[in-house]
Design a protein around this motif. Sequence first.
Motif, PDB file in Angstrom:
ATOM      1  N   LEU A  57       0.817  -1.211   0.000  1.00 43.01           N
ATOM      2  CA  LEU A  57       0.000   0.000   0.000  1.00 43.01           C
ATOM      3  C   LEU A  57       0.853   1.265   0.000  1.00 43.01           C
ATOM      4  O   LEU A  57       0.498   2.263  -0.609  1.00 43.01           O
ATOM      5  CB  LEU A  57      -0.929  -0.017   1.213  1.00 43.01           C
ATOM      6  N   GLY A  58       2.038   1.205   0.670  1.00 47.14           N
ATOM      7  CA  GLY A  58       2.909   2.385   0.762  1.00 47.14           C
ATOM      8  C   GLY A  58       3.324   2.917  -0.599  1.00 47.14           C
ATOM      9  O   GLY A  58       3.270   4.122  -0.847  1.00 47.14           O
ATOM     10  N   TYR A  59       3.702   1.994  -1.514  1.00 46.99           N
ATOM     11  CA  TYR A  59       4.121   2.445  -2.852  1.00 46.99           C
ATOM     12  C   TYR A  59       2.998   3.193  -3.546  1.00 46.99           C
ATOM     13  O   TYR A  59       3.208   4.210  -4.188  1.00 46.99           O
ATOM     14  CB  TYR A  59       4.549   1.241  -3.695  1.00 46.99           C
ATOM     15  N   PHE A  60       1.772   2.627  -3.421  1.00 48.99           N
ATOM     16  CA  PHE A  60       0.646   3.271  -4.092  1.00 48.99           C
ATOM     17  C   PHE A  60       0.373   4.647  -3.514  1.00 48.99           C
ATOM     18  O   PHE A  60       0.022   5.581  -4.231  1.00 48.99           O
ATOM     19  CB  PHE A  60      -0.604   2.387  -3.987  1.00 48.99           C
ATOM     20  N   THR A  61       0.547   4.763  -2.198  1.00 49.44           N
ATOM     21  CA  THR A  61       0.330   6.071  -1.580  1.00 49.44           C
ATOM     22  C   THR A  61       1.269   7.105  -2.184  1.00 49.44           C
ATOM     23  O   THR A  61       0.848   8.209  -2.553  1.00 49.44           O
ATOM     24  CB  THR A  61       0.562   5.971  -0.071  1.00 49.44           C
ATOM     25  N   VAL A  62       2.550   6.706  -2.309  1.00 44.30           N
ATOM     26  CA  VAL A  62       3.513   7.620  -2.932  1.00 44.30           C
ATOM     27  C   VAL A  62       3.036   7.983  -4.335  1.00 44.30           C
ATOM     28  O   VAL A  62       3.061   9.155  -4.741  1.00 44.30           O
ATOM     29  CB  VAL A  62       4.912   6.962  -2.981  1.00 44.30           C
ATOM     30  N   PHE A  63       2.519   6.975  -5.073  1.00 43.96           N
ATOM     31  CA  PHE A  63       2.033   7.240  -6.425  1.00 43.96           C
ATOM     32  C   PHE A  63       0.952   8.310  -6.425  1.00 43.96           C
ATOM     33  O   PHE A  63       0.977   9.250  -7.216  1.00 43.96           O
ATOM     34  CB  PHE A  63       1.494   5.944  -7.050  1.00 43.96           C
ATOM     35  N   TRP A  64      -0.039   8.180  -5.516  1.00 41.71           N
ATOM     36  CA  TRP A  64      -1.157   9.133  -5.514  1.00 41.71           C
ATOM     37  C   TRP A  64      -0.684  10.535  -5.150  1.00 41.71           C
ATOM     38  O   TRP A  64      -1.154  11.519  -5.715  1.00 41.71           O
ATOM     39  CB  TRP A  64      -2.255   8.678  -4.548  1.00 41.71           C
ATOM     40  N   VAL A  65       0.255  10.611  -4.197  1.00 40.84           N
ATOM     41  CA  VAL A  65       0.768  11.936  -3.835  1.00 40.84           C
ATOM     42  C   VAL A  65       1.419  12.580  -5.044  1.00 40.84           C
ATOM     43  O   VAL A  65       1.159  13.747  -5.379  1.00 40.84           O
ATOM     44  CB  VAL A  65       1.766  11.827  -2.660  1.00 40.84           C
ATOM     45  N   VAL A  66       2.261  11.796  -5.754  1.00 44.60           N
ATOM     46  CA  VAL A  66       2.926  12.322  -6.943  1.00 44.60           C
ATOM     47  C   VAL A  66       1.893  12.747  -7.978  1.00 44.60           C
ATOM     48  O   VAL A  66       1.966  13.834  -8.571  1.00 44.60           O
ATOM     49  CB  VAL A  66       3.888  11.255  -7.525  1.00 44.60           C
ATOM     50  N   LEU A  67       0.862  11.883  -8.166  1.00 48.05           N
ATOM     51  CA  LEU A  67      -0.187  12.181  -9.152  1.00 48.05           C
ATOM     52  C   LEU A  67      -0.846  13.524  -8.846  1.00 48.05           C
ATOM     53  O   LEU A  67      -1.027  14.364  -9.732  1.00 48.05           O
ATOM     54  CB  LEU A  67      -1.230  11.067  -9.140  1.00 48.05           C
ATOM     55  N   ALA A  68      -1.192  13.718  -7.565  1.00 47.23           N
ATOM     56  CA  ALA A  68      -1.871  14.959  -7.193  1.00 47.23           C
ATOM     57  C   ALA A  68      -0.959  16.162  -7.418  1.00 47.23           C
ATOM     58  O   ALA A  68      -1.391  17.205  -7.916  1.00 47.23           O
ATOM     59  CB  ALA A  68      -2.310  14.899  -5.732  1.00 47.23           C
ATOM     60  N   LEU A  69       0.326  16.013  -7.080  1.00 49.97           N
ATOM     61  CA  LEU A  69       1.263  17.128  -7.275  1.00 49.97           C
ATOM     62  C   LEU A  69       1.415  17.452  -8.755  1.00 49.97           C
ATOM     63  O   LEU A  69       1.363  18.617  -9.159  1.00 49.97           O
ATOM     64  CB  LEU A  69       2.632  16.769  -6.667  1.00 49.97           C
ATOM     65  N   VAL A  70       1.539  16.398  -9.583  1.00 50.71           N
ATOM     66  CA  VAL A  70       1.674  16.618 -11.022  1.00 50.71           C
ATOM     67  C   VAL A  70       0.433  17.316 -11.560  1.00 50.71           C
ATOM     68  O   VAL A  70       0.516  18.267 -12.340  1.00 50.71           O
ATOM     69  CB  VAL A  70       1.901  15.275 -11.750  1.00 50.71           C
TER      70      VAL A  70
END
Lengths: 626, 311
Positions: A57-70
């Motif tokens: 789950l941790g990796y996906f969380t990082v993904f969503w944070v990056v997605l929102a920032l982008v």
Amino acid sequence: MNRLWLALTSVIFLLLLAISPWAVAMRAFGGKGVLITIWGTLDLYGHARAMPDVSWLGYFTVFWVVLALVAAALAFVPNAKSRARYYYILGLVGLAVFALEAFLFYHAVWAANDAAVAAGARRPPLKRYSLSLGAYASLLYSLLLLMIGRLQLPGGRALLVRWRGVVVPVVSMLLAMVAGAVVVWILRDVKLPEHASLLNYYTAKLDLVTYTFQLLFGPLLTASGWFQSLLIATPLIFTGLAVAFGFQAGLFNIGAPGQLTIGAIMAMLVGVHLASAHWFAGLPYGVARAIFLPLSILAAAAGGALWGAIPGWLKARYGAHEVINTIMMNYIAASVFLFMIASNEYTFFGKWTLHMPFKFPGYEGRSYEVAQSARIPLMVNLFGFHQDASGAWTGSLSWALPLALVALVVAYVLLKRLEMGKRLLLALGASVVGYFIGGFLPGIPMHLSSRLASVRLNGAFIIAAFAVAFYNYYMWRTRDGYELRAVGLAPKAAEYGGISIAKKTILAMAISGALAGLAATHYVLGGGIDEYRLKQSLPTNVGFDGIAVALLGQNTPIGVFLSALLFGVLSTGGLQLDLQLGISRELVMMLQALIVLFIAAGGFLPRYFTDPILAAQAEEGVQGVL
Amino acid sequence: MSLATLFTAAFLVPLFQTTLRSTTILLLTALGGMFSERSGVVNIALEGMIIFGALTAAVSAQLLEAPYVAKHPGIHIWWIPWVAVLLAMIVGGFIGWIHAVVSIKYKADQIISGTAINLLAAGLPSLVLVYFYDNATNSAEVTNRLPQWFGFSPLVYLAFALVPITWYVMFKTPWGLRLRSVGEHPEAADTMGINVFRTRYTAVIISGMLAGLAGAYLSIGLLNQFVRNMSAGQGFIALAALIFGKWHPLGVLGSTLLFGFAKALAIQLGGSDIMPPTIIEAFPFVITMLVLAGFVGTSRPPKAIGKPYEK
């Protein structure tokens, strides 16, 4: 402005992701669950015996944070077209990642259950597992990104305005759900383990809110839930159509409760007293059925039509406002109803006594039973099942109804060349033929679960489906319907066009009343109040619920049907809500009321969504409107 | 029971008292509704406002007195019911404000907005009751009800005193003139420098406060608890009385007295063999329809009623 909104939604999304439970590994009856958040596990249940492996789950969380920032950074790309393309890509990637997450989660749960069973557990330890608010938020955020992509392109907002018939109700419903969530948040307390942090408190509260709505929409997941929802939706379809019919003609019919009551009384008079009168005792059952079933259905419609036509006539002849009059007629109908059903003997001035034959002896106010010949069969009967002496349901799935439906649709599509009236008539004829052919074919033997069979969904639902079709046909395919809508949209123009407003008002109120009256077929002839009788507990309030149904459905046939179904689902889910969380079912009533309020306010959207002229200008791309 | 018993003190005195009591609710509500409708905003939400007022009064009185009653059961504290009445008026005014925002600012159909508030009043009280009392139908009983002055609650006197006051405010003060002009011809009023929106907001909020007051009378004046749907359509009867009374305080006094009398008669004759109460209860509704149709006098509503004002 656009950038601000995007930044705000991104922040809200990240907050939800951080605070809310991402999934629920298991849940006990009553709501206590083992919550999975991005920070780890929060065990409100106390003694979880197995846990799915969600270390990814941790990796996906990082993904969503990056997605929102982008996504936030993309707002500064100068070219609108490439901006749109990037948002589309981001949204699609988000959807794909969400699907992957869901797959991984359910896989992990099943693996944990299998492992526990293999280790000797008697049954799988993880129950009522599901994704939760955090995961839903990422799904919604991805969809939002897709929508933002479309909005970047020229004509994006005009497209939203064109879809205002969907946008306004959906936004209103979401707002009502948020308000409902706040109410649940305030009403119910959560029990936390010791040494829980403030973050845990918020997580538990958000879990409670999410579970509330999962329960409310839960009936969509089971067959008996669908049946029960359709059962509750049936009268709502009638009253929703009644109110919608009035709205189309520019009339506000608040009188559906009264029209329903009079319809029920008329159905009772025909279905109970005429059908079991001794003059007809010699009729063979088949003949009696062919006479009294249609006759009592028509009586319900006629009763409603009468009660609707009176305020219509008062408006047409004397200009008395229909809203006040229909409210007054509701109370008069309630009095008439009570007068007939509460007692059989009334004395006037101590001298004259009036005897009536309507009330069944006993404490409760109810009529005699509807004659067998006038009863509307249950849907399970129509599908070919019947109850044997021991109470078990046996039989086989009959082809009659499915074939009738297929014949109806096929004939309707094939006869495209014919004139509308003949086309409909022939299609109906084809469906009757299909019904009989299907009846003679051997059915599929099937076991009917007792839970499904206990739902008393009856043939009134089919009448309701026909009423929806009738509304669609009459309003948009006939001259009368066109004239009615003209009167509703622009009365003065219609009058100059040679339409008699007075006649149309009476006609519209009569048909509207007839639709409301037909709801009585469900309650009296279909046994909708547990017995084939007219009872004092007749829930006339569905007449008022019809207003919410019509508004949410934006007065379109399919909209009315879907919103009636939605309220049916919510009411059915409300039962579980009461059982599991102890939250009163009235939450559903509150949601309905808020939906009406918010739709009345146009979903708090800008004026160019609600004002027809501004909306038309926005669609045409007139400068300065959007 | 023979007809002669109808003319004895044993029948007439309670009939008179019940008439005044049932009139009070209708009068307070209808006078409030008059402010709203005279300013051009249809207030079909009176029913819901009564319910919210009744709920607030009963729940707040019960919660305020709970610590005292726990120590000394049956203790009487004079200020508790008055605070409850005040809170009921504030909540009623707040509901009025919601109606005003939706129908004035967002230009919604006023009847739909009012209907939504009535629907809300059918659902929300149960949630509140479950929260406080774990019971979806009624609140706990209140010990500190409104006092009785010479056999009647002070609100009864207040309701009747409000008739001349309303008449004075409506027809003898500049504010009343502005209010009426906003309801008759908002464009003209606007040209004369009257703030149409603010006037309408004030009027609708006043109507909510008075309906809330009526609700407080219902729950802690007449009874001693809140019961679900306890208003039972009296908001709608008040609306009917408002129309029958031709949107005039004196007319409203007359029509509410008539409707209150009909209700009292239905209560007093319940169980007797003179006339079935269901028939008497339907009487106000039939009368209103006849009035609306112009069979019994004519009733002309304010000209701009029901129309959102576009600046």
